[in-house]
Design a protein around this motif. Structure first.
Motif, PDB file in Angstrom:
ATOM      1  N   LEU A  56       0.726  -1.263   0.096  1.00 33.04           N
ATOM      2  CA  LEU A  56      -0.208  -0.109  -0.117  1.00 33.04           C
ATOM      3  C   LEU A  56       1.042   1.245   0.099  1.00 33.04           C
ATOM      4  O   LEU A  56       0.265   2.149   0.477  1.00 33.04           O
ATOM      5  N   GLY A  57       2.141   1.187  -0.724  1.00 29.53           N
ATOM      6  CA  GLY A  57       3.040   2.574  -0.587  1.00 29.53           C
ATOM      7  C   GLY A  57       3.391   2.892   0.370  1.00 29.53           C
ATOM      8  O   GLY A  57       3.793   3.991   0.780  1.00 29.53           O
ATOM      9  N   SER A 223      -3.270   7.301   3.356  1.00 27.52           N
ATOM     10  CA  SER A 223      -3.847   6.303   2.756  1.00 27.52           C
ATOM     11  C   SER A 223      -3.951   6.754   1.372  1.00 27.52           C
ATOM     12  O   SER A 223      -3.591   5.927   0.376  1.00 27.52           O
ATOM     13  N   SER A 224      -4.351   7.899   1.182  1.00 25.92           N
ATOM     14  CA  SER A 224      -4.631   8.485  -0.094  1.00 25.92           C
ATOM     15  C   SER A 224      -3.418   8.452  -1.224  1.00 25.92           C
ATOM     16  O   SER A 224      -3.407   8.100  -2.368  1.00 25.92           O
ATOM     17  N   TYR A 225      -2.372   9.207  -0.356  1.00 26.44           N
ATOM     18  CA  TYR A 225      -1.292   9.613  -0.864  1.00 26.44           C
ATOM     19  C   TYR A 225      -0.623   7.785  -1.298  1.00 26.44           C
ATOM     20  O   TYR A 225       0.013   7.579  -2.424  1.00 26.44           O
ATOM     21  N   GLY A 226      -0.702   6.975  -0.423  1.00 26.17           N
ATOM     22  CA  GLY A 226       0.044   5.793  -0.664  1.00 26.17           C
ATOM     23  C   GLY A 226      -0.606   4.953  -1.652  1.00 26.17           C
ATOM     24  O   GLY A 226      -0.045   4.164  -2.641  1.00 26.17           O
ATOM     25  N   LEU A 227      -1.720   5.050  -1.631  1.00 23.99           N
ATOM     26  CA  LEU A 227      -2.764   3.968  -2.576  1.00 23.99           C
ATOM     27  C   LEU A 227      -2.440   4.611  -4.179  1.00 23.99           C
ATOM     28  O   LEU A 227      -2.524   3.971  -4.812  1.00 23.99           O
ATOM     29  N   ARG A 228      -2.420   5.949  -4.355  1.00 29.48           N
ATOM     30  CA  ARG A 228      -2.264   6.552  -5.573  1.00 29.48           C
ATOM     31  C   ARG A 228      -0.910   6.028  -6.076  1.00 29.48           C
ATOM     32  O   ARG A 228      -0.729   5.696  -7.279  1.00 29.48           O
ATOM     33  N   GLY A 229       0.184   6.033  -5.205  1.00 28.95           N
ATOM     34  CA  GLY A 229       1.482   5.475  -5.674  1.00 28.95           C
ATOM     35  C   GLY A 229       1.638   3.864  -5.891  1.00 28.95           C
ATOM     36  O   GLY A 229       2.165   3.411  -6.513  1.00 28.95           O
ATOM     37  N   TYR A 230       0.764   3.384  -4.939  1.00 26.41           N
ATOM     38  CA  TYR A 230       0.777   1.854  -4.811  1.00 26.41           C
ATOM     39  C   TYR A 230       0.124   1.241  -5.979  1.00 26.41           C
ATOM     40  O   TYR A 230       0.553   0.099  -6.471  1.00 26.41           O
ATOM     41  N   ALA A 231      -0.747   1.752  -6.511  1.00 19.33           N
ATOM     42  CA  ALA A 231      -1.524   1.362  -7.926  1.00 19.33           C
ATOM     43  C   ALA A 231      -0.276   1.196  -8.986  1.00 19.33           C
ATOM     44  O   ALA A 231      -0.357  -0.050  -9.794  1.00 19.33           O
ATOM     45  N   GLY A 232       0.369   2.073  -9.220  1.00 17.61           N
ATOM     46  CA  GLY A 232       1.539   1.953 -10.032  1.00 17.61           C
ATOM     47  C   GLY A 232       2.479   0.867  -9.477  1.00 17.61           C
ATOM     48  O   GLY A 232       3.253   0.261 -10.556  1.00 17.61           O
ATOM     49  N   ASN A 233       3.035   0.856  -8.026  1.00 15.95           N
ATOM     50  CA  ASN A 233       3.785  -0.085  -7.662  1.00 15.95           C
ATOM     51  C   ASN A 233       3.369  -1.508  -8.180  1.00 15.95           C
ATOM     52  O   ASN A 233       4.347  -2.256  -8.244  1.00 15.95           O
ATOM     53  N   VAL A 234       2.066  -1.879  -8.167  1.00 12.68           N
ATOM     54  CA  VAL A 234       1.620  -3.104  -8.258  1.00 12.68           C
ATOM     55  C   VAL A 234       2.111  -3.403  -9.924  1.00 12.68           C
ATOM     56  O   VAL A 234       2.523  -4.664 -10.160  1.00 12.68           O
ATOM     57  N   ALA A 235       1.779  -2.559 -10.654  1.00 17.69           N
ATOM     58  CA  ALA A 235       2.028  -2.485 -12.066  1.00 17.69           C
ATOM     59  C   ALA A 235       3.869  -2.693 -12.186  1.00 17.69           C
ATOM     60  O   ALA A 235       4.104  -3.619 -13.108  1.00 17.69           O
ATOM     61  N   GLY A 236       4.393  -1.762 -11.516  1.00 16.26           N
ATOM     62  CA  GLY A 236       5.757  -2.150 -11.467  1.00 16.26           C
ATOM     63  C   GLY A 236       6.409  -3.294 -11.082  1.00 16.26           C
ATOM     64  O   GLY A 236       7.433  -4.017 -11.732  1.00 16.26           O
ATOM     65  N   ILE A 237       5.883  -3.946 -10.070  1.00 18.21           N
ATOM     66  CA  ILE A 237       6.047  -5.312  -9.773  1.00 18.21           C
ATOM     67  C   ILE A 237       5.964  -6.293 -10.561  1.00 18.21           C
ATOM     68  O   ILE A 237       6.619  -7.292 -10.967  1.00 18.21           O
ATOM     69  N   ILE A 238       4.703  -6.281 -11.271  1.00 14.18           N
ATOM     70  CA  ILE A 238       4.285  -7.034 -12.421  1.00 14.18           C
ATOM     71  C   ILE A 238       5.661  -7.214 -13.513  1.00 14.18           C
ATOM     72  O   ILE A 238       5.939  -8.081 -14.157  1.00 14.18           O
TER      73      ILE A 238
END
Length: 451
Positions: A56-57, A223-238
């Motif tokens: 979650l960022g 949480s708002s800040y973290g989730l906005r970055g986290y969404a991309g982090n999931v893609a980056g991990i993929i």
């Protein structure tokens, strides 16, 4: 402390134990041979993939909010952020436990089915230290936000040093195999988190004295800040990690044991990027918009030149590094390593640009958008190449490098559109001021008799 000195301190601490990490990796790899090494990597992937996909960022959120609190109240301690990060870790751990209980066997059956039954119990050991692994991420972000980059570099140096020495001694003198290595790794995760907590507590003591409404508002903002970055982090991990899962599914433990050598060695050229990112984070965040853009371009150029030289060296030395250090058992990793190295360079450059969007603009979702563009190309392509057409280790490496190229191209284009800094030369070619900066750094380092 300047970005240059912070970067040098961080990088030297990392580089100092890189040789020992390589030695321990080589000894363990030769001792276990590819099949058992693949089992070891597969068990550890259960932890690292889970943490990477569900954090979650935490790390960028910690850097951003701790740094902001520190600037808003000079000399004040950044409470209640530390306590809120602990709450987030408890929440994420509970979510992870539920997901593994409900969906783990279904989602990961193609990969986990390759792990021999006698080793599957050690998945619980790997997964059991998830809260400590999460705290290690958040704690590193907090130290960056507190501008304690040198303290972070010392912590990482000793953490990696102990891990390498433990693996070497365990294999050479105690005859450890997969179960003991997984257990030792898990114990070190827990101890490392405890030490990091001890370092952070005087700097960011736990404090729940704020009102419930204030705590809730702060938690929502984080949480708002973290989730906005986290969404991309999931893609980056993929894009960055799923090659190992596809190789495991297609080629089993033996293939994974060989292939994972390539991403492991290619990440050696990422060390200067981690140093630059940590040292430059706050400077990019607090600078005026135009100055932050120019500073980001400087970080990009420094990263490109330093990592580019390291990439060329590893391209030339890939074969002797693998054949001599790891024997011909792992010769199949030579070509994938050479393919992954340019991709790692591109990934490191994209991390420099991402600083501008996340730290300066406070819009990590821009990085997320381009990460998902890369992931939407990557996921069907790696399935088509590795599974459908049996492209093997070389195919997995090629698709991964292409994914990193798409990510960098999108972020770089967006950065130039946002800033108007279109001239490619200052991004890629040495500038006269670079030499002056290098001379000052060397002079200052000598005058202080070291770092």
């Amino acid at each position: 402390m300047s970005i240059a000195r912070d970067t040098l301190a961080y990088w030297l601490a990392q580089a100092a134990n890189a040789a020992l990490q390589y030695l321990s990796m080589a000894v363990v790899a030769v001792y276990l041979e590819p099949e058992l090494r693949g089992v070891l990597i597969g068990l550890l992937l259960a932890n690292t993939m889970t943490v990477s996909l569900t954090h979650l960022g935490l790390q960028p959120t910690a850097s951003y909010f701790v740094s902001r609190a520190r600037d808003a109240a000079p000399g004040a301690r950044p409470s209640p952020d530390h306590a809120l990060f602990l709450l987030l870790i408890v929440l994420i751990t509970a979510i992870d436990a539920f997901l593994w209980w409900a969906f783990g066997s279904t989602l990961f059956r193609p990969a986990l089915s390759k792990i021999p039954p006698e080793f599957r119990a050690y998945l619980l050991v790997s997964l059991g230290v998830i809260p400590f692994s999460l705290y290690l991420m958040a704690g590193q972000g907090m130290l960056v936000g507190l501008q304690r980059v040198r303290q972070l570099s010392r912590f990482l140096f000793y953490f990696n040093l102990i891990n390498s020495v433990l693996s070497l001694c365990g294999v050479i003198w105690l005859g450890w195999s997969v179960p003991a290595l997984v257990t030792a790794w898990a114990v070190l995760q827990a101890l490392g988190a405890a030490v990091l907590f001890g370092l952070l507590r005087p700097l960011a003591p736990l404090n729940f004295r704020a009102g419930a409404a204030d705590l809730a508002a702060r938690l929502r903002e984080m949480s708002s800040y973290g989730l906005r970055g986290y969404a991309g982090n999931v893609a980056g991990i993929i894009v960055s990690r799923f090659d190992q899962l596809f190789v495991m599914a297609a080629r089993g433990m033996h293939g994974l044991g060989i292939y994972q050598i390539a991403p492991k060695l290619s990440m050696l050229i990422f060390m200067p990027s981690a140093a630059l990112e940590s040292a430059g984070y706050r400077q990019v965040r607090v600078a005026e918009r135009a100055e932050a853009a120019r500073l980001t371009r400087e970080l990009f150029r420094t990263n490109f030149l330093v990592n580019g030289l390291l990439m060329l060296a590893l391209l030339l030395l890939a074969e002797p590094i693998i054949r001599i250090g790891l024997t011909d058992l792992y010769a199949g990793a030579i070509v994938p390593l050479r393919i992954l190295l340019p991709g790692t360079l591109m990934l490191s450059c994209s991390r420099m640009i991402s600083l501008y969007f996340s730290a300066q603009l406070g819009r990590p979702q821009i990085n997320s958008i381009w990460a998902w563009v890369a992931a939407l190309f990557y996921f069907p392509m790696i399935w088509w190449v590795v599974i459908r057409h049996e492209g093997g280790l070389i195919g997995a490496a090629a698709v991964t490098t292409a994914g990193h190229g798409i990510l960098l191209a999108g972020q770089w284009l967006m950065f130039m559109v946002q800033t108007g800094l279109w001239n490619p030369a200052p991004y890629l070619l040495p500038q006269p001021r670079d030499w002056g900066r290098l001379r000052r750094l060397i002079t200052e380092t000598i005058a202080r008799r070291g770092l």
